[in-house]
Design a protein around this motif. Structure first.
Motif, PDB file in Angstrom:
ATOM      1  N   ASP A  80       0.780  -1.007  -0.463  1.00  0.00           N
ATOM      2  CA  ASP A  80      -0.303   0.233  -0.284  1.00  0.00           C
ATOM      3  C   ASP A  80       0.726   1.167  -0.411  1.00  0.00           C
ATOM      4  OD1 ASP A  80      -2.566   1.526  -0.207  1.00  0.00           O
ATOM      5  OD2 ASP A  80      -2.232   2.069   1.988  1.00  0.00           O
ATOM      6  N   GLU A  81       0.571   2.327  -0.402  1.00  0.00           N
ATOM      7  CA  GLU A  81       0.969   3.573  -0.159  1.00  0.00           C
ATOM      8  C   GLU A  81       0.025   4.737  -0.062  1.00  0.00           C
ATOM      9  OE1 GLU A  81      -1.974   4.265  -3.376  1.00  0.00           O
ATOM     10  OE2 GLU A  81      -0.245   2.305  -2.935  1.00  0.00           O
ATOM     11  N   VAL A  82       0.795   5.539   0.554  1.00  0.00           N
ATOM     12  CA  VAL A  82      -0.254   6.440   1.562  1.00  0.00           C
ATOM     13  C   VAL A  82       0.660   7.869   1.099  1.00  0.00           C
ATOM     14  CG1 VAL A  82      -1.699   5.329   3.068  1.00  0.00           C
ATOM     15  CG2 VAL A  82       0.680   6.770   3.337  1.00  0.00           C
ATOM     16  N   PHE A  83      -0.400   9.244   1.077  1.00  0.00           N
ATOM     17  CA  PHE A  83       0.726  10.221   0.402  1.00  0.00           C
ATOM     18  C   PHE A  83       1.261  10.953   1.957  1.00  0.00           C
ATOM     19  CE2 PHE A  83      -3.888  11.564   2.019  1.00  0.00           C
ATOM     20  CZ  PHE A  83      -3.572  13.141   2.586  1.00  0.00           C
ATOM     21  N   VAL A  84       2.444  11.557   1.698  1.00  0.00           N
ATOM     22  CA  VAL A  84       3.188  12.420   3.137  1.00  0.00           C
ATOM     23  C   VAL A  84       3.788  13.392   2.151  1.00  0.00           C
ATOM     24  CG1 VAL A  84       3.321  10.380   4.528  1.00  0.00           C
ATOM     25  CG2 VAL A  84       5.415  11.129   2.433  1.00  0.00           C
ATOM     26  N   ARG A  85       3.309  14.877   3.389  1.00  0.00           N
ATOM     27  CA  ARG A  85       3.801  16.354   2.710  1.00  0.00           C
ATOM     28  C   ARG A  85       4.712  16.153   3.165  1.00  0.00           C
ATOM     29  NH1 ARG A  85       0.885  19.316  -0.886  1.00  0.00           N
ATOM     30  NH2 ARG A  85      -1.222  17.993  -0.440  1.00  0.00           N
ATOM     31  N   ILE A  86       5.677  17.044   1.810  1.00  0.00           N
ATOM     32  CA  ILE A  86       7.379  17.241   2.413  1.00  0.00           C
ATOM     33  C   ILE A  86       7.539  18.285   2.079  1.00  0.00           C
ATOM     34  CG2 ILE A  86       9.914  16.790   2.643  1.00  0.00           C
ATOM     35  CD1 ILE A  86       8.315  13.721   2.505  1.00  0.00           C
ATOM     36  N   ARG A  87       7.457  19.702   3.080  1.00  0.00           N
ATOM     37  CA  ARG A  87       7.660  21.058   2.659  1.00  0.00           C
ATOM     38  C   ARG A  87       6.842  21.362   1.305  1.00  0.00           C
ATOM     39  NH1 ARG A  87      12.266  23.290   4.187  1.00  0.00           N
ATOM     40  NH2 ARG A  87      13.732  22.306   5.197  1.00  0.00           N
ATOM     41  N   GLY A  88       5.909  21.006   2.056  1.00  0.00           N
ATOM     42  CA  GLY A  88       4.501  21.813   0.873  1.00  0.00           C
ATOM     43  C   GLY A  88       4.522  20.114  -0.545  1.00  0.00           C
ATOM     44  N   LYS A  89       5.290  19.456  -0.762  1.00  0.00           N
ATOM     45  CA  LYS A  89       5.072  18.797  -1.700  1.00  0.00           C
ATOM     46  C   LYS A  89       4.756  17.903  -1.807  1.00  0.00           C
ATOM     47  CE  LYS A  89       8.686  21.716  -4.109  1.00  0.00           C
ATOM     48  NZ  LYS A  89       9.776  21.075  -5.566  1.00  0.00           N
ATOM     49  N   LEU A  90       3.317  17.017  -1.958  1.00  0.00           N
ATOM     50  CA  LEU A  90       3.397  15.521  -2.555  1.00  0.00           C
ATOM     51  C   LEU A  90       3.710  14.549  -2.288  1.00  0.00           C
ATOM     52  CD1 LEU A  90       0.687  14.789  -1.090  1.00  0.00           C
ATOM     53  CD2 LEU A  90      -0.102  14.442  -3.559  1.00  0.00           C
ATOM     54  N   HIS A  91       4.563  13.972  -1.789  1.00  0.00           N
ATOM     55  CA  HIS A  91       4.900  12.942  -1.827  1.00  0.00           C
ATOM     56  C   HIS A  91       4.429  11.588  -1.397  1.00  0.00           C
ATOM     57  CE1 HIS A  91       8.314  15.658  -1.990  1.00  0.00           C
ATOM     58  NE2 HIS A  91       8.981  14.598  -2.803  1.00  0.00           N
ATOM     59  N   ARG A 133       4.418 -15.764  -2.239  1.00  0.00           N
ATOM     60  CA  ARG A 133       3.301 -16.578  -3.196  1.00  0.00           C
ATOM     61  C   ARG A 133       2.562 -16.133  -4.018  1.00  0.00           C
ATOM     62  NH1 ARG A 133      -0.743 -18.439  -1.553  1.00  0.00           N
ATOM     63  NH2 ARG A 133      -0.347 -18.074   0.982  1.00  0.00           N
ATOM     64  N   VAL A 134       2.061 -15.088  -3.091  1.00  0.00           N
ATOM     65  CA  VAL A 134       1.158 -13.234  -3.618  1.00  0.00           C
ATOM     66  C   VAL A 134       1.066 -12.679  -3.474  1.00  0.00           C
ATOM     67  CG1 VAL A 134      -1.879 -13.527  -2.552  1.00  0.00           C
ATOM     68  CG2 VAL A 134      -0.634 -15.349  -2.735  1.00  0.00           C
ATOM     69  N   ILE A 135       0.609 -11.669  -4.020  1.00  0.00           N
ATOM     70  CA  ILE A 135       0.624  -9.919  -3.466  1.00  0.00           C
ATOM     71  C   ILE A 135      -1.141  -9.417  -3.706  1.00  0.00           C
ATOM     72  CG2 ILE A 135       1.534  -8.000  -4.399  1.00  0.00           C
ATOM     73  CD1 ILE A 135       3.508  -9.408  -6.036  1.00  0.00           C
ATOM     74  N   VAL A 136      -0.605  -8.811  -2.691  1.00  0.00           N
ATOM     75  CA  VAL A 136      -2.110  -8.312  -2.548  1.00  0.00           C
ATOM     76  C   VAL A 136      -2.030  -6.673  -2.309  1.00  0.00           C
ATOM     77  CG1 VAL A 136      -3.941  -8.000  -0.706  1.00  0.00           C
ATOM     78  CG2 VAL A 136      -2.833 -10.510  -1.171  1.00  0.00           C
ATOM     79  N   ALA A 137      -3.198  -6.167  -3.177  1.00  0.00           N
ATOM     80  CA  ALA A 137      -2.027  -4.418  -3.177  1.00  0.00           C
ATOM     81  C   ALA A 137      -3.863  -4.032  -3.449  1.00  0.00           C
ATOM     82  CB  ALA A 137      -1.391  -3.946  -4.234  1.00  0.00           C
TER      83      ALA A 137
END
Length: 236
Positions: A80-91, A133-137
């Motif tokens: 999974d991936e979530v957004f983090v804001r670093i110095r005003g920019k989205l990562h 064996r399995v990837i879940v996303a």
């Protein structure tokens, strides 16, 4: 003895105090100043900046030792991936856990396209040295595109609901992010989370799933592993 072989070199405080400070900072949702206050209540006068240095230098060694001490990892990866804001920019913070809830790795990137997913897959495979064996996303298309290139033949399940295990594992990061008033740079975020995730995750024993006696046994085992891992820092 070099700094590499002895991470405590150059510090005037004994290893036991450094160990306690790093444990408090990463195991609980405490700020550096709060850890400073707890230590002061015990008669240990140390600045929060020194605790920050301990966390970065010694914590990195602890995290690596804990990774080497991990039990056999699962063959089912949740991504999974979530957004983090670093110095005003989205990562984006990419994270992988196995079916047991063990954090496998984290990676902070500025994109969540196919190239970013491939980079994350390669980091996982390099660090873990085995294929799942399995990837879940979730239904992000980058996972499927990258998997076809990096892990062809591996079963890939996509659902917004099957991935709750990994989504929940982001919560400690969110709490720390608020305490730290956001990360200062991509390097800072990656450096901190590479230390914080293994240490914090090591003491997450999923208490609601076991009896009191089983929980205490698991907790004792976690502390024993912690002592072995942090003690190994003196010789390895």
């Amino acid at each position: 003895m070099s700094t590499t072989s002895n991470p405590y070199r150059g510090f005037r405080f004994p290893a036991e105090i450094i160990n306690q400070a790093v444990w408090l900072y990463h195991c609980f949702s405490l700020s550096l100043r709060e850890v400073e206050l707890i230590l002061a209540a015990r008669g240990i006068v140390v600045s929060y900046e020194t605790i920050r240095e301990w966390s970065l230098r010694v914590g990195r060694v602890y995290a690596k030792s804990l990774k080497r001490c991990r039990p056999q990892l699962g063959d089912k990866w949740f991504l999974d991936e979530v957004f983090v804001r670093i110095r005003g920019k989205l990562h984006y913070l990419w994270r992988a856990v196995d079916q047991h809830g063990t954090v496998l790795d984290v990676l902070v990137q500025s994109r969540r396209n196919k190239k970013a997913a491939e980079r994350f897959f390669r980091k996982l495979l390099k660090g873990l040295c085995y294929v799942p064996r399995v990837i879940v996303a979730d239904k992000l298309g980058s996972y499927g595109a990258a998997k076809r290139e990096i892990l062809p033949g591996i079963e890939h399940r996509q659902s917004r609901y099957l991935n709750n295990r990994c989504e929940v594992s982001h919560q400690p990061t969110r709490r720390r992010e608020r305490h730290m008033r956001r990360f200062k740079s991509v390097r800072h975020a990656q450096q901190f989370l590479s230390i914080h995730s293994p240490i914090h995750n090591h003491f997450q024993l999923r208490r609601h799933r076991v009896s009191a006696n089983e929980y205490r046994t698991a907790r004792d085992r976690a502390f024993l592993t912690w002592r072995d891992a942090t003690g190994a820092a003196l010789v390895g």
